[in-house]
Design an enzyme around this catalytic site. Structure first.
Site, PDB file in Angstrom:
ATOM      1  N   SER A   1      80.521  43.936  28.549  1.00  0.00           N
ATOM      2  CA  SER A   1      80.523  42.553  28.065  1.00  0.00           C
ATOM      3  C   SER A   1      79.358  41.772  28.672  1.00  0.00           C
ATOM      4  O   SER A   1      78.210  42.146  28.490  1.00  0.00           O
ATOM      5  CB  SER A   1      81.877  41.904  28.367  1.00  0.00           C
TER       6      SER A   1
ATOM      7  N   ASP B   1      84.395  43.924  17.236  1.00  0.00           N
ATOM      8  CA  ASP B   1      84.593  43.489  18.621  1.00  0.00           C
ATOM      9  C   ASP B   1      85.439  42.216  18.616  1.00  0.00           C
ATOM     10  O   ASP B   1      85.009  41.165  18.148  1.00  0.00           O
ATOM     11  CB  ASP B   1      83.218  43.224  19.246  1.00  0.00           C
TER      12      ASP B   1
ATOM     13  N   HIS C   1      87.275  45.636  22.717  1.00  0.00           N
ATOM     14  CA  HIS C   1      86.070  45.083  23.341  1.00  0.00           C
ATOM     15  C   HIS C   1      85.462  46.182  24.204  1.00  0.00           C
ATOM     16  O   HIS C   1      84.885  47.116  23.678  1.00  0.00           O
ATOM     17  CB  HIS C   1      86.424  43.820  24.113  1.00  0.00           C
TER      18      HIS C   1
END
Length: 425
Positions: A204, A301, A368
């Protein structure tokens, strides 16, 4: 719904609406921070120690105080280090923790009261799993490498500069770039300077930091070493939301302005773009990265869908809320828009197809980060493309076994996907 065992392994934390209303102009944002609580059993033949070997202590950065490399609140940054063994003794894997960004004084002040802004709130021990695991069955090619989990406490993907502190008039430290440089010096002293193979990874916001610092990382290591970078769920798109607003670009503009991030961004990108914040989007600066990079990203995502495509401000009546919490509840019109978002991602990633040594694993899952979770990295039930797990694809790429450009068919074609369901408690 996601596999029940995976849901038991993942916890996610929702910040208050007030905090995220501050952190993201115009909408409430949710950061999902994953932490693995995996089975105490392990393959005794894969590690010289018992399963407790994967419980790794927090180390505070030794020279941070002398160099002024502080977290947002002025505390010392930290990391977790597990020494390699056997054939992996001279190989290194560094993983940068994720956790979003702060784009205003108020949101950074809120953030410094959490582990994402202060080492005072960080866990003293964490379990290494997935790409960080020392279990050979879970992590066949990197299990015995020196492994580091870098904790994230600056709020700008390790790219802020102290000159910007004068603007805010509060006791906030914007030292991300300095933290990064001090961390690298410490790891070099621990043996990274003798690395034969090295992989910089991140999830991320940590994936974005991986992109930003990839070439710098390569330049610090021995010339003869094999050095590559892997970004997990870090390919954030510069896309308009469903109302046509550039919500994410506006947010990045505030991050860059607040923390002086431009000084850490790619100079070639800055010279050709109209605004500095555009160079925080990987689709703009990957063209200038010299080091081989691998992209692991779900085409759907959930963080990007919720915060780039459908931020709260773009959905005042909540028509999209069931869809952004569980992709299975999306109606045909919403799925069409999600397919368009996937097409935008693939178009942006097409640049990677031309980069020598680049690779990708783009699956059609509603998730994610995937590399540091055992269930999604490499297990009998892991997501696959062409019968390859993420771990197998990354290893094929890293060790030059074959070119890897794995792109999944559109949702809902892949039955191996973990599709998160946030409507469940």
């Amino acid at each position: 719904m996601a596999n029940p065992r995976l849901r038991a392994l993942i916890w996610w934390r929702r910040w208050s609406k007030r905090e995220w209303a501050i952190a993201v102009v115009g909408f409430t944002i949710v950061i999902f921070i994953f932490s693995l609580l995996f089975d105490a059993s392990s393959d005794q033949t894969s590690s010289p120690l018992l399963s407790s070997y994967d419980v790794v202590d927090l180390t505070l950065l030794h020279n941070a105080k002398d160099r002024g490399a502080f977290c947002l609140d002025g505390s010392l940054p930290g990391y977790h280090f597990q020494k390699g063994f056997g054939s992996g003794s001279n190989n290194w894997l560094l993983h940068i923790e994720g956790g979003g960004w702060c784009n205003s004084v108020a949101s950074c002040l809120s953030r410094k009261m959490t582990s994402l802004g202060s080492s005072n709130f960080m866990e003293q021990q964490v379990r290494f799993s997935g790409i960080l695991s020392s279990d050979k069955s879970q992590n066949p090619d990197f299990f015995n490498w020196n492994k580091v989990k870098i904790r994230y406490c600056d709020g700008a993907s390790f790219s802020g500069h102290p000159e910007s502190e004068l603007k805010n008039g509060t006791e906030l430290f914007f030292r991300g770039q300095l933290i990064w440089e001090t961390l690298m010096d410490e790891f070099l002293s621990l043996g990274l300077s003798n690395a034969k193979q090295a992989l910089l990874t991140g999830c991320s916001a940590g994936g974005l930091a991986t992109f930003i610092h990839c070439d710098e990382f390569r330049d610090r290591l021995p010339r003869h070493a094999t050095v590559k970078c892997l970004a997990d769920a870090g390919f954030f798109l510069d896309e308009p939301d469903i109302l046509g607003n550039r919500t994410m670009r506006s947010f990045y503009h505030d991050v860059v302005d607040l923390q002086g991030v431009a000084k850490s961004l790619n100079k070639d990108c800055l010279s050709r773009m109209e605004s500095f914040e555009q160079c925080l989007f990987p689709q703009e600066f990957i063209k200038n990265i010299r080091t081989p990079v691998f992209f692991v990203n779900p085409a759907y995502d959930f963080w990007q869908i919720r915060n780039i495509l459908v931020p709260d401000a773009s959905d005042p009546h909540g028509n999209w809320r069931p869809c952004v919490l569980n992709i299975r509840t999306c109606n045909p019109h919403q799925l069409q828009i999600l397919q368009g978002f996937r097409s935008s991602m693939l178009k942006a990633l097409s640049e990677v197809q031309q980069i020598q040594g680049g690779g990708m694993f783009i699956n059609s899952c509603f998730i994610h980060c995937q590399t540091w979770i055992a269930e999604t990295w490499h297990s009998p039930s892991s997501p696959r493309i062409n019968n390859k797990t993420i771990a197998e694809s990354v290893s094929d790429w890293y060790f030059d076994r074959k070119a890897v450009k794995q792109i999944d068919c559109p949702y809902p074609c892949n039955p191996t996907c973990y599709n998160m369901d946030f409507t469940q408690g």
